[in-house]
Design a protein around this motif. Structure first.
Motif, PDB file in Angstrom:
ATOM      1  N   VAL A  22       0.841  -1.198   0.000  1.00 37.52           N
ATOM      2  CA  VAL A  22       0.000   0.000   0.000  1.00 37.52           C
ATOM      3  C   VAL A  22       0.876   1.248   0.000  1.00 37.52           C
ATOM      4  O   VAL A  22       0.619   2.215  -0.724  1.00 37.52           O
ATOM      5  CB  VAL A  22      -0.942  -0.001   1.213  1.00 37.52           C
ATOM      6  N   THR A  26       0.910   4.276  -2.633  1.00 36.71           N
ATOM      7  CA  THR A  26       0.621   5.627  -2.157  1.00 36.71           C
ATOM      8  C   THR A  26       1.641   6.618  -2.710  1.00 36.71           C
ATOM      9  O   THR A  26       1.285   7.730  -3.136  1.00 36.71           O
ATOM     10  CB  THR A  26       0.643   5.658  -0.611  1.00 36.71           C
ATOM     11  N   PRO A  32      -3.947   9.572  -0.537  1.00 39.55           N
ATOM     12  CA  PRO A  32      -4.007   9.154   0.870  1.00 39.55           C
ATOM     13  C   PRO A  32      -3.968   7.632   0.985  1.00 39.55           C
ATOM     14  O   PRO A  32      -4.544   6.927   0.149  1.00 39.55           O
ATOM     15  CB  PRO A  32      -5.348   9.711   1.349  1.00 39.55           C
ATOM     16  N   LYS A  33      -3.291   7.139   1.989  1.00 31.18           N
ATOM     17  CA  LYS A  33      -3.176   5.706   2.184  1.00 31.18           C
ATOM     18  C   LYS A  33      -4.547   5.052   2.304  1.00 31.18           C
ATOM     19  O   LYS A  33      -4.765   3.949   1.790  1.00 31.18           O
ATOM     20  CB  LYS A  33      -2.339   5.423   3.437  1.00 31.18           C
ATOM     21  N   SER A  34      -5.483   5.730   2.959  1.00 28.76           N
ATOM     22  CA  SER A  34      -6.818   5.165   3.142  1.00 28.76           C
ATOM     23  C   SER A  34      -7.537   4.978   1.804  1.00 28.76           C
ATOM     24  O   SER A  34      -8.274   4.012   1.601  1.00 28.76           O
ATOM     25  CB  SER A  34      -7.656   6.064   4.057  1.00 28.76           C
ATOM     26  N   THR A  35      -7.304   5.909   0.858  1.00 38.34           N
ATOM     27  CA  THR A  35      -7.938   5.809  -0.458  1.00 38.34           C
ATOM     28  C   THR A  35      -7.398   4.610  -1.230  1.00 38.34           C
ATOM     29  O   THR A  35      -8.154   3.838  -1.836  1.00 38.34           O
ATOM     30  CB  THR A  35      -7.687   7.099  -1.269  1.00 38.34           C
ATOM     31  N   GLN A  37      -5.901   1.951   0.067  1.00 39.97           N
ATOM     32  CA  GLN A  37      -6.296   0.722   0.761  1.00 39.97           C
ATOM     33  C   GLN A  37      -7.736   0.346   0.430  1.00 39.97           C
ATOM     34  O   GLN A  37      -8.044  -0.824   0.171  1.00 39.97           O
ATOM     35  CB  GLN A  37      -6.146   0.902   2.274  1.00 39.97           C
ATOM     36  N   ARG A  38      -8.612   1.327   0.404  1.00 44.70           N
ATOM     37  CA  ARG A  38     -10.020   1.071   0.102  1.00 44.70           C
ATOM     38  C   ARG A  38     -10.178   0.540  -1.324  1.00 44.70           C
ATOM     39  O   ARG A  38     -10.953  -0.393  -1.578  1.00 44.70           O
ATOM     40  CB  ARG A  38     -10.825   2.365   0.294  1.00 44.70           C
ATOM     41  N   THR A  39      -9.414   1.096  -2.263  1.00 46.87           N
ATOM     42  CA  THR A  39      -9.474   0.634  -3.652  1.00 46.87           C
ATOM     43  C   THR A  39      -8.962  -0.790  -3.768  1.00 46.87           C
ATOM     44  O   THR A  39      -9.550  -1.620  -4.468  1.00 46.87           O
ATOM     45  CB  THR A  39      -8.644   1.563  -4.554  1.00 46.87           C
TER      46      THR A  39
END
Length: 247
Positions: A22, A26, A32-35, A37-39
């Motif tokens: 991830v 990134t 953003p890491k969260s974006t 990860q979600r993908t």
């Protein structure tokens, strides 16, 4: 649409850099890491990506991509060039014939199959994957890759699937030379117990391997005395496919 485009770009990046973390993605996309990860999770749930078996923090291409690729290839000139020749080889031997293409250095993918009528026979589903170093189709392709690519491949771990699997890089390189010398590769229980295969490469105009065609049969019907005959028929079929694809 923006999220779809982002997902496709991340899918492409994973294919290029796999296995990838991830954090690495990134940095590539400056997201953003969260974006990211979600993908990745969404693509994983859909079967397009999967966690690496040895390191679950890294991501790689999933089975859905490998299955879609053969479906796309069925409309390609390679598929059209191979199909008739595969039927002729099946009729001559009454054994399962399959066509596989390399997925870079990651493995071989079955893209076409012609079944025999034996009650006991081998079976390879369209989209099935197999390792390069433990199969006849894989050896047929590896034997015709540039030395630099073979060196890159043998620098990694060669996983053992049984007592007959070649896991020593020097031994594998020696076997690839034998494949080049005789024109075909032989798998005798190297990958799946009780399954044997003889394969030859389908080449492009520059001599690079596009695919490999193979006859696959149970060990119970494998006769070493017929190996030269089987090799000659498979090699001839591969040459026919090569000529049809080129012309």
């Amino acid at each position: 649409m923006k999220s779809v485009t982002r997902s496709l770009r991340i899918l492409e990046a994973v294919a290029q850099h796999q296995p990838v973390t991830v954090g690495e993605l990134t940095k590539i996309f400056e997201l953003p890491k969260s974006t990211v990860q979600r993908t990745l999770v969404t693509l994983n749930e859909a079967g397009w990506l999967r966690a690496n078996r040895r390191d679950t923090t890294r991501w790689e291409i999933g089975a859905r991509v490998l299955a879609v690729r053969p479906a796309a290839l069925q409309g390609s000139s390679l598929f059209a060039a191979a199909h008739e020749s595969m039927f002729r080889l099946r009729d001559a031997l009454n054994e399962t014939i399959h066509l596989s293409v390399p997925d870079a250095l990651h493995g071989m993918v079955v893209v076409d199959r012609v079944d025999c009528d034996h009650a006991v026979r081998t079976f390879h589903a369209i989209g099935d994957t197999s390792p390069l170093h433990a199969t006849a189709t894989g050896h047929a392709v590896l034997a015709h890759l540039p030395k630099s690519e073979v060196d890159e491949f043998t620098a990694g771990t060669l996983e053992g699937y049984g007592e007959e699997t070649i896991t020593d890089p020097a031994e594998l390189r020696a076997e690839l030379q034998r494949v080049r010398d005789r024109g075909y590769a032989v798998n005798h229980n190297q990958y799946l117990p009780g399954v044997c295969a003889i394969a030859a490469p389908v080449l492009d105009g520059g001599g690079a391997p596009l695919a490999a065609v193979a006859v696959s049969l149970p060990d119970s019907r494998f006769d070493p005395d017929r190996l030269a005959e089987l090799g000659r028929l498979v090699t001839r079929t591969a040459a026919d496919i090569t000529a049809r694809h080129a012309g």
